[in-house]
Write a protein that holds these residues in place. Structure first.
Motif: not given
Length: 247
Positions: A9-12, A19-23, A199-202, A236-239
């Motif tokens: 991804i771009g940055g972190w 709460g979405v990616f990070y717990p 997942a961002g993309y179809p 989510a897309a990256a994972m």
């Protein structure tokens, strides 16, 4: 022998990821470590805006596991200028700020040009001559992200190839998707994430990008980053892409 595919991804640091990616409750100082546990690369955005300290790069390297890669975004003072041939001093300052402290986590350097930057063959050739092949004995790999359609030109492709620089393949509604020559590694920036897609993309698109990256890996290492678009969906897309590549 095929190359290694790294996806990120771009940055972190991005508040909507919490709460979405990070717990929930994850400390901000632990977010990069979390990225390292779930993804295989990230772009460093901070270097685009300002110079960092060597110790900062060293700490970033310690936060992630073996095999993780950082793409380092070059300073805007190098690329956002009328005459690129005059960027020598800025490029020197950028490459000598301490990026070598990333050690074996150092991936390509991303040189991003403004969407208004038009391809000037003479000036761009002079700029490429300024890019060092190494710093402090550490080899450097360069990726060029041109966002104006004038760069979709065989002369630009040949120029990048001769300099050993990858041409970034962009997935964006407005920027040209330029396919560079084989220089031993590839760099993708995927910018069409949609918020309505979990997942961002179809799914079909992610399958397509998995096949694309696998094909490019036959020529060398591949770095693929989900950025912009519906940014909240990019992890989510990256994972998802990583999971498809493992499958």
């Amino acid at each position: 022998m095929s190359g290694r595919i790294r996806v990120g991804i771009g940055g972190w640091v991005y508040e909507p990821w919490r709460g979405v990616f990070y717990p929930e409750g994850l400390r901000q100082k632990d977010e990069l470590h979390y990225v390292g546990e779930h993804l295989t690369a990230t772009e460093i955005n901070a270097t685009y805006y300002s110079t960092q300290k060597p110790a900062t790069f060293a700490n970033w390297a310690k936060a992630v596991p073996d095999g993780f890669s950082f793409a380092v975004k070059a300073s805007r003072y190098c690329t956002n200028r009328k005459v690129l041939a005059d960027a020598g001093e800025s490029i020197g300052k950028f490459v000598h700020q301490g990026i070598v402290e990333l050690g074996d986590r150092l991936g390509p350097i991303l040189w991003q040009f403004m969407p208004t930057k038009i391809f000037d063959p003479q000036d761009f050739a002079a700029f490429l001559q300024l890019l060092p092949s190494s710093v402090d004995g550490v080899p450097l790999r360069h990726a060029l992200e041109a966002r104006h359609e004038s760069f979709d030109d065989p002369a630009f492709i040949a120029m990048a190839r001769d300099a050993g620089a990858a041409v970034v393949l962009a997935d964006h509604e407005a920027y040209p998707a330029i396919h560079g020559a084989d220089v031993g590694f590839s760099y993708l920036r995927l910018m069409r994430a949609q918020e309505e897609e979990v997942a961002g993309y179809p799914s079909a698109d992610l399958t397509g990008w998995a096949k694309t990256t696998q094909g490019l890996a036959e020529r060398g290492d591949v770095f693929a980053f989900f950025i912009s678009g519906a940014k909240v969906r990019n992890p989510a897309a990256a994972m998802d892409l990583i999971a498809r590549l493992k499958a």
